[in-house]
Design an enzyme around this catalytic site. Structure first.
Site, PDB file in Angstrom:
ATOM      1  N   CYS A  12       0.813  -1.214   0.000  1.00 41.17           N
ATOM      2  CA  CYS A  12       0.000   0.000   0.000  1.00 41.17           C
ATOM      3  C   CYS A  12       0.852   1.273   0.000  1.00 41.17           C
ATOM      4  O   CYS A  12       1.959   1.291   0.539  1.00 41.17           O
ATOM      5  CB  CYS A  12      -0.873   0.042   1.231  1.00 41.17           C
ATOM      6  SG  CYS A  12      -1.876  -1.421   1.430  1.00 41.17           S
ATOM      7  N   ARG A  54       5.235  -0.163  -5.931  1.00 43.98           N
ATOM      8  CA  ARG A  54       5.161  -0.945  -4.694  1.00 43.98           C
ATOM      9  C   ARG A  54       4.266  -2.165  -4.845  1.00 43.98           C
ATOM     10  O   ARG A  54       4.288  -3.048  -4.000  1.00 43.98           O
ATOM     11  CB  ARG A  54       4.629  -0.061  -3.557  1.00 43.98           C
ATOM     12  CG  ARG A  54       5.571   1.064  -3.192  1.00 43.98           C
ATOM     13  CD  ARG A  54       4.887   2.105  -2.369  1.00 43.98           C
ATOM     14  NE  ARG A  54       4.618   1.665  -1.029  1.00 43.98           N
ATOM     15  CZ  ARG A  54       5.265   2.079   0.049  1.00 43.98           C
ATOM     16  NH1 ARG A  54       6.227   2.938  -0.065  1.00 43.98           N
ATOM     17  NH2 ARG A  54       4.954   1.641   1.236  1.00 43.98           N
ATOM     18  N   TRP A  59      -2.849  -2.775  -1.425  1.00 45.45           N
ATOM     19  CA  TRP A  59      -2.430  -4.163  -1.658  1.00 45.45           C
ATOM     20  C   TRP A  59      -3.201  -4.976  -0.634  1.00 45.45           C
ATOM     21  O   TRP A  59      -2.991  -4.822   0.576  1.00 45.45           O
ATOM     22  CB  TRP A  59      -0.926  -4.287  -1.446  1.00 45.45           C
ATOM     23  CG  TRP A  59      -0.359  -5.618  -1.807  1.00 45.45           C
ATOM     24  CD1 TRP A  59      -0.009  -6.047  -3.056  1.00 45.45           C
ATOM     25  CD2 TRP A  59      -0.045  -6.692  -0.911  1.00 45.45           C
ATOM     26  NE1 TRP A  59       0.492  -7.322  -2.988  1.00 45.45           N
ATOM     27  CE2 TRP A  59       0.474  -7.746  -1.685  1.00 45.45           C
ATOM     28  CE3 TRP A  59      -0.166  -6.873   0.463  1.00 45.45           C
ATOM     29  CZ2 TRP A  59       0.883  -8.949  -1.140  1.00 45.45           C
ATOM     30  CZ3 TRP A  59       0.236  -8.078   1.022  1.00 45.45           C
ATOM     31  CH2 TRP A  59       0.756  -9.098   0.221  1.00 45.45           C
ATOM     32  N   ASN A  85      -1.932   2.255   5.688  1.00 43.26           N
ATOM     33  CA  ASN A  85      -0.991   1.173   5.385  1.00 43.26           C
ATOM     34  C   ASN A  85      -0.769   0.418   6.678  1.00 43.26           C
ATOM     35  O   ASN A  85      -0.613   1.047   7.723  1.00 43.26           O
ATOM     36  CB  ASN A  85       0.371   1.716   4.946  1.00 43.26           C
ATOM     37  CG  ASN A  85       0.324   2.328   3.578  1.00 43.26           C
ATOM     38  OD1 ASN A  85      -0.715   2.352   2.936  1.00 43.26           O
ATOM     39  ND2 ASN A  85       1.460   2.862   3.145  1.00 43.26           N
ATOM     40  N   GLY A  86      -0.694  -0.896   6.613  1.00 42.67           N
ATOM     41  CA  GLY A  86      -0.434  -1.669   7.824  1.00 42.67           C
ATOM     42  C   GLY A  86      -1.599  -2.589   8.140  1.00 42.67           C
ATOM     43  O   GLY A  86      -2.467  -2.828   7.296  1.00 42.67           O
ATOM     44  N   GLU A  88      18.373 -17.959  -5.515  1.00 45.51           N
ATOM     45  CA  GLU A  88      17.948 -16.662  -6.055  1.00 45.51           C
ATOM     46  C   GLU A  88      17.419 -16.818  -7.487  1.00 45.51           C
ATOM     47  O   GLU A  88      16.426 -16.194  -7.868  1.00 45.51           O
ATOM     48  CB  GLU A  88      19.130 -15.673  -5.990  1.00 45.51           C
ATOM     49  CG  GLU A  88      18.874 -14.299  -6.579  1.00 45.51           C
ATOM     50  CD  GLU A  88      17.725 -13.520  -5.946  1.00 45.51           C
ATOM     51  OE1 GLU A  88      17.175 -13.957  -4.921  1.00 45.51           O
ATOM     52  OE2 GLU A  88      17.358 -12.478  -6.516  1.00 45.51           O
ATOM     53  N   LYS A  98      13.707 -15.736  -8.690  1.00 52.06           N
ATOM     54  CA  LYS A  98      13.463 -14.790  -9.789  1.00 52.06           C
ATOM     55  C   LYS A  98      12.495 -15.385 -10.807  1.00 52.06           C
ATOM     56  O   LYS A  98      11.579 -14.716 -11.272  1.00 52.06           O
ATOM     57  CB  LYS A  98      14.770 -14.416 -10.524  1.00 52.06           C
ATOM     58  CG  LYS A  98      15.702 -13.486  -9.839  1.00 52.06           C
ATOM     59  CD  LYS A  98      15.241 -12.049  -9.762  1.00 52.06           C
ATOM     60  CE  LYS A  98      14.491 -11.752  -8.504  1.00 52.06           C
ATOM     61  NZ  LYS A  98      15.191 -11.407  -7.309  1.00 52.06           N
ATOM     62  N   GLU A 142       8.821 -15.540  -9.273  1.00 49.55           N
ATOM     63  CA  GLU A 142       8.095 -14.289  -9.091  1.00 49.55           C
ATOM     64  C   GLU A 142       7.810 -13.583 -10.411  1.00 49.55           C
ATOM     65  O   GLU A 142       6.791 -12.914 -10.541  1.00 49.55           O
ATOM     66  CB  GLU A 142       8.789 -13.362  -8.101  1.00 49.55           C
ATOM     67  CG  GLU A 142      10.158 -12.922  -8.503  1.00 49.55           C
ATOM     68  CD  GLU A 142      10.848 -12.069  -7.444  1.00 49.55           C
ATOM     69  OE1 GLU A 142      10.172 -11.431  -6.648  1.00 49.55           O
ATOM     70  OE2 GLU A 142      12.092 -12.060  -7.449  1.00 49.55           O
ATOM     71  N   HIS A 147      18.278 -37.098  -2.187  1.00 47.55           N
ATOM     72  CA  HIS A 147      17.516 -37.250  -0.948  1.00 47.55           C
ATOM     73  C   HIS A 147      16.052 -36.871  -1.136  1.00 47.55           C
ATOM     74  O   HIS A 147      15.373 -36.580  -0.160  1.00 47.55           O
ATOM     75  CB  HIS A 147      18.179 -36.435   0.168  1.00 47.55           C
ATOM     76  CG  HIS A 147      19.600 -36.840   0.370  1.00 47.55           C
ATOM     77  ND1 HIS A 147      19.951 -38.016   0.987  1.00 47.55           N
ATOM     78  CD2 HIS A 147      20.760 -36.259  -0.036  1.00 47.55           C
ATOM     79  CE1 HIS A 147      21.271 -38.131   0.982  1.00 47.55           C
ATOM     80  NE2 HIS A 147      21.787 -37.079   0.355  1.00 47.55           N
ATOM     81  N   LYS A 207       6.788  -4.111  -3.785  1.00 46.99           N
ATOM     82  CA  LYS A 207       8.209  -3.780  -3.709  1.00 46.99           C
ATOM     83  C   LYS A 207       8.665  -3.635  -2.268  1.00 46.99           C
ATOM     84  O   LYS A 207       9.753  -4.019  -1.905  1.00 46.99           O
ATOM     85  CB  LYS A 207       8.453  -2.468  -4.479  1.00 46.99           C
ATOM     86  CG  LYS A 207       9.920  -2.062  -4.560  1.00 46.99           C
ATOM     87  CD  LYS A 207      10.707  -3.040  -5.397  1.00 46.99           C
ATOM     88  CE  LYS A 207      12.189  -2.803  -5.396  1.00 46.99           C
ATOM     89  NZ  LYS A 207      12.925  -4.015  -5.798  1.00 46.99           N
TER      90      LYS A 207
HETATM   91  C1  F6R Z   1      12.529 -10.644  -4.646  1.00 48.04           C
HETATM   92  C2  F6R Z   1      12.343  -9.525  -3.759  1.00 48.04           C
HETATM   93  C3  F6R Z   1      11.932  -9.802  -2.364  1.00 48.04           C
HETATM   94  C4  F6R Z   1      12.693  -8.857  -1.413  1.00 48.04           C
HETATM   95  C5  F6R Z   1      12.161  -9.005   0.003  1.00 48.04           C
HETATM   96  C6  F6R Z   1      12.917  -8.147   0.988  1.00 48.04           C
HETATM   97  O1  F6R Z   1      12.925 -10.215  -5.908  1.00 48.04           O
HETATM   98  O2  F6R Z   1      12.497  -8.414  -4.144  1.00 48.04           O
HETATM   99  O3  F6R Z   1      12.121 -11.121  -2.015  1.00 48.04           O
HETATM  100  O4  F6R Z   1      14.042  -9.156  -1.477  1.00 48.04           O
HETATM  101  O5  F6R Z   1      10.809  -8.651   0.027  1.00 48.04           O
HETATM  102  O6  F6R Z   1      12.845  -6.809   0.633  1.00 48.04           O
HETATM  103  P1  F6R Z   1      13.882  -5.764   1.164  1.00 48.04           P
HETATM  104  O7  F6R Z   1      15.199  -6.101   0.585  1.00 48.04           O
HETATM  105  O8  F6R Z   1      13.367  -4.438   0.710  1.00 48.04           O
HETATM  106  O9  F6R Z   1      13.895  -5.892   2.664  1.00 48.04           O
END
Ligand code: F6R
Length: 606
Positions: A2, A27, A74, A98-99, A479, A483, A486, A502, A601
């Site tokens: 949000c 975001r 959101w 927000n929250g 990672e 990627k 998502e 395993h 984000k």
């Molecule tokens: C994946 C991604 C998320 C963030 C996670 C932590 O691409 O962006 O997994 O890494 O939400 O976010 P930050 O780094 O802002 O604490």
């Protein structure tokens, strides 16, 4: 997640609120809304989907008003719908939030008994009705105060009152909120990025703070209701980094600029002339560190997982890594001789912040590695190591991951040198090698940009994919899988290659894409034999290596060759093909690259 915007002005605020909501789109959100005071009444407009939809509504039925609040939501409580979109207004009050309000169910019952009729399934509407109710008996400041005291949970709020029609009120507990100062108008924003197009003069609210904005002044109160003065900061000008330029989307730009962000970061920390790393005022003498605990979420956690290998190879310090949402609730014995390191791009992630807060309350040493230096995590920790990556707009983290790894690596080398756990010669060699990293990244980028689109086609019919690596390549496999999931919504697993037998080997079937990370290191032969096991079961192998020869490439569907460099820097190069692969698969599937579904984000709720 949000986003909030509020403006108190003496001219129409609608178009600036819309423009600022667009800035908050990065975001991640599912509905949007705006409320202004028009002719003494609250005028509310909301929609599902994008801010563009809200703009269309406003085009057909324009709003006026020199006082307004806006929101991108959101969904947490209640589906993404027009009714659940913010603002939530009564006749007298309008609220954006927000929250999460944890006691909303209890409060809802009490308010319903008093006759309030709820239109949404959100936790936010209780705030609207609490304010409306207290307002019947109390003045503005007491109404706000009593309402906030009744709420459990986290919030950043923007509020409009019909009765007080020259003010916008903001309040913060847990979720970030900033105030901005403009010419004859003042602003409220859930992050400074939303305000940047209007002002570079910002004040951050601390937990418990309330602010009251008119067009010509801002008053701040603390949690005890005392009027307080707060610092104003001037934000740096990074206009060039927040525009897409000629790139198709922010993610492409952010992947492609990694050579430059790495160069900037190295310049900030490494003195190539003196062959030394600058780390002034580090909060704990490296010699006195008992243990280091690295904490983060998602991609940031993966950078911690990567750093564990470097720290263990370069120092004698025991290293633990932890996922913030787990760390914050475990019964952990915090130790004053340990260093707790929090890694976060946004610096606002609710779980990471809560984990840091727990450490602060226990008075242990904390350090944060963040991209946003004005963030809550940066401001609350004892020591900050910025990653200098510039704003990252694409929801999926790319250049910030590289930046986090880089700072962690630099920290590991420096701590090792101070503790005399590596030789001076080795230390200087590592510093020297860093000099070449930007060029190696550039080279890898150029090569992989040409080669990954073809490989991506192979993922189109797949029902999943696996990413395997050993040692320093294992966190990169994690990672790579994250990627792909998502961005392309394909199921993907990252696994240590040695674990396949395993259980996960059962997943391998004819045509399943399996990405094998096998640089020439001490794990190489073992990884290659794991790869053969995958091939034998019909897996379609994409091999990423810096040691290409005919024997290992036999029966491999694609081989990507990354440049050779020192073993510790190889993970930086391994990351690039994985980012580009995820990008191209998502592109072919027409996914929204910069704003993947359901994701945000800045994850400001737990
Ligand atoms: C994946 C991604 C998320 C963030 C996670 C932590 O691409 O962006 O997994 O890494 O939400 O976010 P930050 O780094 O802002 O604490």
């Amino acid at each position: 997640m949000c986003g909030i915007i509020g403006i108190a002005s003496n001219k129409s605020v609608v178009s600036n609120i819309i423009q600022s909501l667009k800035k908050l789109e990065y975001r991640g959100y599912d509905s949007a809304g705006i409320a202004t005071i028009v002719d003494g009444n609250i005028d509310e407009k909301k929609c599902t989907g994008r801010v563009d939809n809200l703009e269309k509504i406003l085009f057909k039925s324009p709003s006026k008003g020199s006082l307004g609040i806006g929101h991108v939501r959101w969904a947490t409580h209640g589906a993404p719908s027009k009714e659940n979109a913010h603002p939530h207004s009564s006749e007298d009050v309008s609220v954006v939030h927000n929250g999460i309000i944890e006691n909303s169910n209890e409060l809802k019952k009490i308010l319903e008994e008093k006759g309030y009729k709820f239109k949404s399934q959100t936790d936010t509407e209780v705030i609207t009705f609490l304010l409306t109710d207290f307002l019947k008996e109390f003045d503005l400041v007491d109404t706000i105060n009593k309402t906030l005291k009744t709420l459990n949970g986290s919030f950043a709020l923007g509020i409009l009152f019909k009765k007080y029609n020259n003010i916008v009120v903001g309040a913060r507990r847990g979720s970030p909120l900033a105030v901005g100062y403009g010419p004859e108008e003042n602003y409220l924003g859930s992050d400074s990025y939303a305000l940047k197009s209007m002002t570079n003069k910002i004040t951050y609210l601390d937990d418990g703070d309330v602010c009251i904005l008119t067009n010509d002044k801002v008053d701040f109160y603390n949690s005890e209701n005392k009027k307080i003065n707060k610092k104003t900061l001037t934000l740096s000008d990074d206009k060039h980094t927040v525009e897409k330029g000629d790139y198709k989307d922010f993610m492409t730009k952010e992947i492609c600029e990694q050579n430059l962000t790495v160069k900037t970061c190295i310049k900030e920390y490494v003195d190539q002339l003196r062959k030394d790393i600058n780390l002034y005022n580090f909060p704990i003498k490296p010699k006195d560190i008992n243990k280091i605990i690295l904490i983060g979420c998602g991609t940031a956690y993966h950078s911690c997982a990567m750093a564990k290998y470097w720290f263990e190879e370069l120092t004698d310090i025991p290293i633990e890594i932890d996922i913030a949402s787990e760390f914050r609730y475990r019964r952990i014995k915090l130790n004053k001789k340990n260093l707790y390191v929090f890694v976060s791009q946004s610096g606002e992630t609710a779980d990471t912040f809560a984990a840091l807060d727990l450490c602060k309350k226990n008075k242990v040493k904390t350090c944060s590695i963040v991209n946003v230096v004005e963030s809550s995590i940066a401001r609350s920790s004892d020591f900050v190591l910025p990653i200098h990556a510039g704003p990252e707009i694409g929801v999926a983290s790319t250049k910030a991951f590289t930046g986090q790894m880089l700072v962690l690596y630099i920290l590991a080398i420096k701590i090792s040198e101070v503790r005399k756990e590596i030789s001076i010669l080795d230390y200087e060699k590592k510093i020297n090698d860093l000099k070449n990293l930007p060029d190696l990244i550039k080279k890898t980028l150029n090569y992989c940009q040409n080669n990954t689109p073809l490989i991506a086609k192979d993922f189109m019919k797949a029902k999943g994919a696996m990413f395997l690596g050993r040692g320093l390549s294992f966190p990169i496999a994690l990672e790579g899988a994250l990627k792909l999931k998502e961005l392309s919504y394909l199921h993907a697993e990252g696994y240590p290659a040695g674990e396949m037998k395993h259980g996960p080997l059962a997943l391998i079937e004819e045509g399943l894409p399996v990405v094998i990370l096998a640089p020439k290191d001490r794990y190489f032969e073992k990884t290659i034999s794991n790869m053969q096991e995958v091939i034998a079961r019909g897996g379609k192998v994409i091999l990423i290596t810096n040691e290409v020869n005919k024997i290992v490439s036999e029966n491999v569907r694609f081989t990507l060759e990354i440049p050779k460099t020192n073993e510790h820097l190889t993970p930086f190069l391994m990351t690039i093909p994985l980012q580009l692969l995820a990008y191209h698969v998502a592109s072919l599937k027409n996914c929204d690259i910069d704003k993947p579904r359901n994701l945000a984000k800045s994850v400001t709720v737990e």
